[in-house]
Design a protein around this motif. Structure first.
Motif, PDB file in Angstrom:
ATOM      1  N   LYS A   3       0.843  -1.198   0.000  1.00 12.26           N
ATOM      2  CA  LYS A   3       0.000   0.000   0.000  1.00 12.26           C
ATOM      3  C   LYS A   3       0.878   1.248   0.000  1.00 12.26           C
ATOM      4  N   ARG A   5       2.335   4.642   1.277  1.00 12.94           N
ATOM      5  CA  ARG A   5       2.494   5.130   2.648  1.00 12.94           C
ATOM      6  C   ARG A   5       2.492   6.649   2.672  1.00 12.94           C
ATOM      7  N   LYS A  20      -5.384   9.429   9.971  1.00 15.12           N
ATOM      8  CA  LYS A  20      -4.983   8.024   9.888  1.00 15.12           C
ATOM      9  C   LYS A  20      -6.196   7.140   9.584  1.00 15.12           C
ATOM     10  N   ILE A  21      -7.283   7.348  10.291  1.00 14.99           N
ATOM     11  CA  ILE A  21      -8.500   6.561  10.077  1.00 14.99           C
ATOM     12  C   ILE A  21      -9.025   6.765   8.662  1.00 14.99           C
ATOM     13  N   ARG A  24      -6.517   5.197   6.056  1.00 10.62           N
ATOM     14  CA  ARG A  24      -6.551   3.725   6.078  1.00 10.62           C
ATOM     15  C   ARG A  24      -7.836   3.198   5.464  1.00 10.62           C
ATOM     16  N   HIS A  27      -7.313   2.749   1.897  1.00  7.29           N
ATOM     17  CA  HIS A  27      -6.267   1.788   1.529  1.00  7.29           C
ATOM     18  C   HIS A  27      -4.853   2.369   1.479  1.00  7.29           C
ATOM     19  N   TYR A  28      -4.560   3.275   2.387  1.00  4.38           N
ATOM     20  CA  TYR A  28      -3.204   3.798   2.541  1.00  4.38           C
ATOM     21  C   TYR A  28      -2.651   3.353   3.886  1.00  4.38           C
ATOM     22  N   ASP A  29      -1.363   3.109   3.939  1.00  3.74           N
ATOM     23  CA  ASP A  29      -0.685   2.939   5.219  1.00  3.74           C
ATOM     24  C   ASP A  29      -0.243   4.314   5.676  1.00  3.74           C
ATOM     25  N   THR A  30      -0.175   4.518   6.970  1.00  5.43           N
ATOM     26  CA  THR A  30       0.217   5.833   7.478  1.00  5.43           C
ATOM     27  C   THR A  30       1.403   5.726   8.431  1.00  5.43           C
TER      28      THR A  30
END
Length: 117
Positions: A3, A5, A20-21, A24, A27-30
């Motif tokens: 994913k 970032r 962040k929520i 995510r 579909h992203y990482d943080t």
């Protein structure tokens, strides 16, 4: 497949958590940093695909972070979106000239960032 970032740089833990929520869910990482110093350290170590940056930070404000990112060969290609409560009339042009790809004012209750290509 890995994913993308996104590094969220903001001194407000509630805003970092909300972003962040939201990211995510899309579909992203943080990754997170709460000040200018740690923003550079995390960016160097993790090489994120994008940075969301506040301008009002302890330990090096956002303009200092932008300058350090732009002058570091390993980091200068990472796109930076500025998300700040600072007045856009006096800060947007400066942020874009310093290397940001976009400028949004807090709170970003709309889906402006999600609509970016």
């Amino acid at each position: 497949m890995e994913k993308p970032r996104i590094l969220i740089v903001d001194d407000d833990p509630d805003l970092r958590r909300a972003l962040k929520i939201r990211l995510r869910a899309n579909h992203y990482d943080t990754l997170q940093a709460s000040d200018g110093y740690s923003a550079i350290a995390v960016a160097q170590k993790e090489q994120p695909n994008l940075i969301i940056l506040d301008l009002g930070l302890p330990a090096g404000d956002g303009f200092v972070v932008l300058q350090r990112l732009q002058t570091n060969d390993a980091l200068s290609d990472i796109p930076v979106i500025v998300l700040t409560a600072r007045d856009p009339l006096s800060n947007e042009q400066q942020a874009l000239q310093a290397g940001a790809v976009a400028f949004f004012q807090k709170p970003d209750s709309s889906n402006q960032m999600e609509a970016m290509p």
